[in-house]
Design an enzyme around this catalytic site. Structure first.
Site, PDB file in Angstrom:
ATOM      1  N   GLU A  96       0.833  -1.203   0.000  1.00  0.00           N
ATOM      2  CA  GLU A  96       0.000   0.000   0.000  1.00  0.00           C
ATOM      3  C   GLU A  96       0.865   1.249   0.000  1.00  0.00           C
ATOM      4  O   GLU A  96       1.911   1.285   0.627  1.00  0.00           O
ATOM      5  CB  GLU A  96      -0.823   0.069   1.291  1.00  0.00           C
ATOM      6  CG  GLU A  96      -1.817  -1.025   1.433  1.00  0.00           C
ATOM      7  CD  GLU A  96      -2.450  -1.025   2.821  1.00  0.00           C
ATOM      8  OE1 GLU A  96      -2.529   0.045   3.461  1.00  0.00           O
ATOM      9  OE2 GLU A  96      -2.859  -2.104   3.252  1.00  0.00           O
ATOM     10  N   CYS A 109       3.079   8.501   1.366  1.00  0.00           N
ATOM     11  CA  CYS A 109       3.503   7.600   2.432  1.00  0.00           C
ATOM     12  C   CYS A 109       3.794   6.245   1.786  1.00  0.00           C
ATOM     13  O   CYS A 109       2.910   5.654   1.167  1.00  0.00           O
ATOM     14  CB  CYS A 109       2.386   7.477   3.463  1.00  0.00           C
ATOM     15  SG  CYS A 109       2.726   6.272   4.745  1.00  0.00           S
ATOM     16  N   CYS A 116       5.658  -7.129   8.037  1.00  0.00           N
ATOM     17  CA  CYS A 116       6.582  -6.565   9.022  1.00  0.00           C
ATOM     18  C   CYS A 116       6.787  -7.602  10.115  1.00  0.00           C
ATOM     19  O   CYS A 116       5.902  -8.398  10.394  1.00  0.00           O
ATOM     20  CB  CYS A 116       5.962  -5.298   9.626  1.00  0.00           C
ATOM     21  SG  CYS A 116       7.020  -4.436  10.815  1.00  0.00           S
ATOM     22  N   CYS A 120       4.132  -4.858  16.549  1.00  0.00           N
ATOM     23  CA  CYS A 120       3.409  -3.864  17.360  1.00  0.00           C
ATOM     24  C   CYS A 120       1.943  -4.284  17.466  1.00  0.00           C
ATOM     25  O   CYS A 120       1.314  -4.654  16.473  1.00  0.00           O
ATOM     26  CB  CYS A 120       3.526  -2.466  16.760  1.00  0.00           C
ATOM     27  SG  CYS A 120       5.223  -1.878  16.711  1.00  0.00           S
ATOM     28  N   CYS A 123      -1.021  -2.714  15.243  1.00  0.00           N
ATOM     29  CA  CYS A 123      -0.739  -2.473  13.821  1.00  0.00           C
ATOM     30  C   CYS A 123      -1.164  -3.668  12.957  1.00  0.00           C
ATOM     31  O   CYS A 123      -0.830  -4.819  13.258  1.00  0.00           O
ATOM     32  CB  CYS A 123       0.750  -2.215  13.639  1.00  0.00           C
ATOM     33  SG  CYS A 123       1.206  -1.902  11.931  1.00  0.00           S
ATOM     34  N   GLY A 163       5.802  -1.997   7.234  1.00  0.00           N
ATOM     35  CA  GLY A 163       7.208  -2.388   7.299  1.00  0.00           C
ATOM     36  C   GLY A 163       8.014  -1.531   8.247  1.00  0.00           C
ATOM     37  O   GLY A 163       7.570  -0.459   8.654  1.00  0.00           O
ATOM     38  N   GLU A 164       9.200  -2.026   8.565  1.00  0.00           N
ATOM     39  CA  GLU A 164      10.112  -1.286   9.431  1.00  0.00           C
ATOM     40  C   GLU A 164      11.330  -0.890   8.580  1.00  0.00           C
ATOM     41  O   GLU A 164      12.149  -1.745   8.231  1.00  0.00           O
ATOM     42  CB  GLU A 164      10.523  -2.163  10.631  1.00  0.00           C
ATOM     43  CG  GLU A 164      11.680  -1.637  11.460  1.00  0.00           C
ATOM     44  CD  GLU A 164      11.558  -0.175  11.874  1.00  0.00           C
ATOM     45  OE1 GLU A 164      10.500   0.235  12.387  1.00  0.00           O
ATOM     46  OE2 GLU A 164      12.528   0.572  11.674  1.00  0.00           O
ATOM     47  N   SER A 195      10.301   6.768   9.587  1.00  0.00           N
ATOM     48  CA  SER A 195       9.762   6.433  10.903  1.00  0.00           C
ATOM     49  C   SER A 195      10.238   5.051  11.332  1.00  0.00           C
ATOM     50  O   SER A 195      10.201   4.103  10.552  1.00  0.00           O
ATOM     51  CB  SER A 195       8.228   6.452  10.816  1.00  0.00           C
ATOM     52  OG  SER A 195       7.659   6.126  12.057  1.00  0.00           O
ATOM     53  N   SER A 218       8.739   6.035  16.840  1.00  0.00           N
ATOM     54  CA  SER A 218       7.456   5.583  17.376  1.00  0.00           C
ATOM     55  C   SER A 218       7.638   5.229  18.840  1.00  0.00           C
ATOM     56  O   SER A 218       8.146   4.160  19.165  1.00  0.00           O
ATOM     57  CB  SER A 218       6.974   4.366  16.586  1.00  0.00           C
ATOM     58  OG  SER A 218       6.810   4.738  15.238  1.00  0.00           O
ATOM     59  N   LEU A 219       7.236   6.133  19.705  1.00  0.00           N
ATOM     60  CA  LEU A 219       7.454   5.956  21.139  1.00  0.00           C
ATOM     61  C   LEU A 219       6.247   5.275  21.783  1.00  0.00           C
ATOM     62  O   LEU A 219       6.369   4.229  22.407  1.00  0.00           O
ATOM     63  CB  LEU A 219       7.725   7.332  21.765  1.00  0.00           C
ATOM     64  CG  LEU A 219       8.567   7.386  23.028  1.00  0.00           C
ATOM     65  CD1 LEU A 219       9.846   6.590  22.909  1.00  0.00           C
ATOM     66  CD2 LEU A 219       8.878   8.846  23.362  1.00  0.00           C
ATOM     67  N   HIS A 220       5.091   5.903  21.665  1.00  0.00           N
ATOM     68  CA  HIS A 220       3.811   5.319  22.098  1.00  0.00           C
ATOM     69  C   HIS A 220       3.696   4.984  23.582  1.00  0.00           C
ATOM     70  O   HIS A 220       2.742   4.313  23.985  1.00  0.00           O
ATOM     71  CB  HIS A 220       3.464   4.049  21.294  1.00  0.00           C
ATOM     72  CG  HIS A 220       3.467   4.228  19.811  1.00  0.00           C
ATOM     73  ND1 HIS A 220       2.976   5.354  19.186  1.00  0.00           N
ATOM     74  CD2 HIS A 220       3.890   3.417  18.805  1.00  0.00           C
ATOM     75  CE1 HIS A 220       3.111   5.216  17.878  1.00  0.00           C
ATOM     76  NE2 HIS A 220       3.668   4.068  17.607  1.00  0.00           N
ATOM     77  N   ASN A 294      -5.774   4.071  15.454  1.00  0.00           N
ATOM     78  CA  ASN A 294      -6.786   3.721  14.472  1.00  0.00           C
ATOM     79  C   ASN A 294      -7.172   2.265  14.745  1.00  0.00           C
ATOM     80  O   ASN A 294      -6.369   1.369  14.499  1.00  0.00           O
ATOM     81  CB  ASN A 294      -6.158   3.881  13.082  1.00  0.00           C
ATOM     82  CG  ASN A 294      -7.191   4.032  12.002  1.00  0.00           C
ATOM     83  OD1 ASN A 294      -8.351   3.682  12.180  1.00  0.00           O
ATOM     84  ND2 ASN A 294      -6.767   4.546  10.861  1.00  0.00           N
ATOM     85  N   CYS A 337      -2.184   1.564   8.543  1.00  0.00           N
ATOM     86  CA  CYS A 337      -1.207   0.777   7.785  1.00  0.00           C
ATOM     87  C   CYS A 337      -1.647  -0.671   7.649  1.00  0.00           C
ATOM     88  O   CYS A 337      -1.946  -1.316   8.639  1.00  0.00           O
ATOM     89  CB  CYS A 337       0.120   0.710   8.528  1.00  0.00           C
ATOM     90  SG  CYS A 337       0.786   2.268   8.987  1.00  0.00           S
TER      91      CYS A 337
HETATM   92  N1  SAH Z   1       7.767   0.587  11.397  1.00  0.00           N
HETATM   93  C1  SAH Z   1       7.822   2.006  11.435  1.00  0.00           C
HETATM   94  C2  SAH Z   1       7.016   2.712  10.377  1.00  0.00           C
HETATM   95  C3  SAH Z   1       5.671   2.198  10.007  1.00  0.00           C
HETATM   96  S1  SAH Z   1       4.276   2.543  10.997  1.00  0.00           S
HETATM   97  C4  SAH Z   1       7.467   2.524  12.821  1.00  0.00           C
HETATM   98  O1  SAH Z   1       7.133   1.723  13.661  1.00  0.00           O
HETATM   99  O2  SAH Z   1       7.594   3.719  13.048  1.00  0.00           O
HETATM  100  C5  SAH Z   1       4.040   4.278  11.022  1.00  0.00           C
HETATM  101  C6  SAH Z   1       3.441   4.766  12.325  1.00  0.00           C
HETATM  102  O3  SAH Z   1       2.069   4.373  12.452  1.00  0.00           O
HETATM  103  C7  SAH Z   1       4.150   4.219  13.555  1.00  0.00           C
HETATM  104  O4  SAH Z   1       4.275   5.235  14.513  1.00  0.00           O
HETATM  105  C8  SAH Z   1       3.186   3.146  14.007  1.00  0.00           C
HETATM  106  O5  SAH Z   1       3.368   2.813  15.356  1.00  0.00           O
HETATM  107  C9  SAH Z   1       1.848   3.794  13.721  1.00  0.00           C
HETATM  108  N2  SAH Z   1       0.694   2.897  13.621  1.00  0.00           N
HETATM  109  C10 SAH Z   1       0.613   1.659  13.114  1.00  0.00           C
HETATM  110  N3  SAH Z   1      -0.637   1.172  13.212  1.00  0.00           N
HETATM  111  C11 SAH Z   1      -1.364   2.136  13.783  1.00  0.00           C
HETATM  112  C12 SAH Z   1      -2.738   2.241  14.161  1.00  0.00           C
HETATM  113  N4  SAH Z   1      -3.584   1.247  13.968  1.00  0.00           N
HETATM  114  N5  SAH Z   1      -3.134   3.395  14.749  1.00  0.00           N
HETATM  115  C13 SAH Z   1      -2.263   4.420  14.952  1.00  0.00           C
HETATM  116  N6  SAH Z   1      -0.975   4.382  14.620  1.00  0.00           N
HETATM  117  C14 SAH Z   1      -0.528   3.247  14.062  1.00  0.00           C
END
Ligand code: SAH
Length: 360
Positions: A96, A109, A116, A120, A123, A163-164, A195, A218-220, A294, A337
């Site tokens: 995508e 994007c 991946c 996470c 995701c 992907g990462e 990212s 991506s800290l979260h 999301n 994603c």
């Molecule tokens: N692997 C990389 C880049 C891809 S994801 C990373 O982890 O940064 C891009 C961003 O979207 C990341 O911050 C990821 O944590 C976030 N993300 C993935 N799925 C999501 C979702 N369902 N809701 C909100 N953010 C999400």
């Protein structure tokens, strides 16, 4: 099959292409012509390269193939014009890419891998694990195809799709050089954001590449405990190590770090979490992007409510930290994603089931 035995010409830098041509007894300047056809005029076949002799075009197409993605589906958001593309790769895999229109230009994007392996929890891209890395040509062609399909110039790139990117390091670095090259699309490195979920050794290596790109981390979470509950990578690297790697990135590049923080209701969105986060990143040159998570149907995480989101933002701002709540683009079109790819594959499987007379 035969196509795969040929070399992937779109993944060569101009220097590599020159070496190839010299080795075949051709003149070096031909590399510049071919490179421009591939990376500026976005040619999809050797036949289009009209300033090359027919004999050279034939030799090229015997030895090389031009890898191009095929559009399978496009969804357009009625809310904001965001377009989400599903592309097919030569081996049948799907990826995508998303086009977002902002006042400052068109941003794409891109995906960095098929699937991946980072795992996470929230995701969709990672549910079936990693299939394979994308090649430089496949990274580039997501942008080339979108420019060709829309007839509009892309000015910004975010490597935030499936992907990462730091798990596909060499190809990502090559891609950044090629897409910002004056002999290619010449997109400013300052308009490129990569990212990562926080692979510490690769972040340090990236800091030393001499690039001008933005690093998004991506800290979260405000601490290791919450981070581990959301992101398996937190078991490999502690948050302190990740933040130190970010400080190093800033020191080496002078580029301000963006922290991504997806707000998950009841998990990481409390005032105490905001306070703890603020204290840990207080003196860093950074910016925090808050994104309500999301929700994906495979997991039961919910996005934070507006009140929590605003409280979280206010708390960080009280500490003098720059915060934006990311405008949600394309929520009506499988925005998160990996969702479009998954829902397409599910539909395909259902249809295959029906075609086989599957009764259950
Ligand atoms: N692997 C990389 C880049 C891809 S994801 C990373 O982890 O940064 C891009 C961003 O979207 C990341 O911050 C990821 O944590 C976030 N993300 C993935 N799925 C999501 C979702 N369902 N809701 C909100 N953010 C999400």
């Amino acid at each position: 099959m035969e196509k795969r035995l040929k070399k992937d010409i779109k993944s060569y830098t101009k220097k590599e292409l020159e070496a190839e041509l010299l080795a075949a007894g051709d003149k070096a300047f031909r590399a510049g012509q071919i490179y421009s056809w591939l990376h500026q005029k976005l040619a999809g076949s050797f036949d289009e390269m009209t300033n090359l002799s027919k004999e050279l075009r034939e030799r090229l197409s015997d030895a090389y193939h031009i890898d191009s993605l095929r559009q399978v589906q496009v969804q357009e958001s009625k809310l904001d014009g965001t377009k989400k593309y599903l592309f097919e790769l030569h081996d049948g895999h799907m990826i995508e890419s998303v086009l977002m229109k902002y006042h400052h230009g068109n941003s794409v994007c891109i995906s960095s891998q098929v699937g991946c392996r980072m795992g996470c929890r929230f995701c969709a891209s990672t549910i079936d694990g990693l299939e394979r890395n994308l090649t430089p040509a496949e990274l580039l062609d997501q942008i080339y195809q979108i420019q060709k399909l829309t007839g509009e110039r892309v000015s910004h790139i975010v490597v935030m799709g499936s992907g990462e990117p730091m798990d596909n390091y060499e190809n990502i670095i090559k891609f950044i050089h090629m897409v910002s090259d004056k002999d290619g699309l010449h997109i400013s490195q300052r308009n490129i954001t990569v990212s990562t979920c926080g692979l510490v050794p690769q972040i340090k290596r990236l800091a030393e590449e001499g690039l001008q790109i933005t690093l998004a981390l991506s800290l979260h979470a405000p601490n290791d405990e919450i981070r581990k509950a959301l992101m398996p990578i937190a078991n490999a690297y502690q948050m302190d190590e990740v933040l130190d790697a970010c400080r190093y990135y800033f020191d080496q590049t002078g580029r301000r770090i963006t922290f991504e923080y997806s707000l998950v209701r009841g998990v990481n969105d409390s005032e105490a979490a905001a306070e703890e986060l603020a204290e840990r990143i207080l003196h860093m040159n950074c910016h925090v992007n808050l994104i309500p998570v999301n929700p994906i149907k495979e997991r039961n995480y919910k996005e934070s409510q507006n009140k929590e989101i605003l409280n979280f933002q206010n708390k960080l701002e009280k500490y003098g930290i720059n915060v934006t709540i990311r405008r949600e683009m394309g929520r009506d079109i499988d925005g998160a994603c990996g969702q479009l790819r998954r829902s397409y594959r599910e539909k395909q499987r259902e249809m295959e089931g029906e075609a086989c007379g599957h009764m259950e």
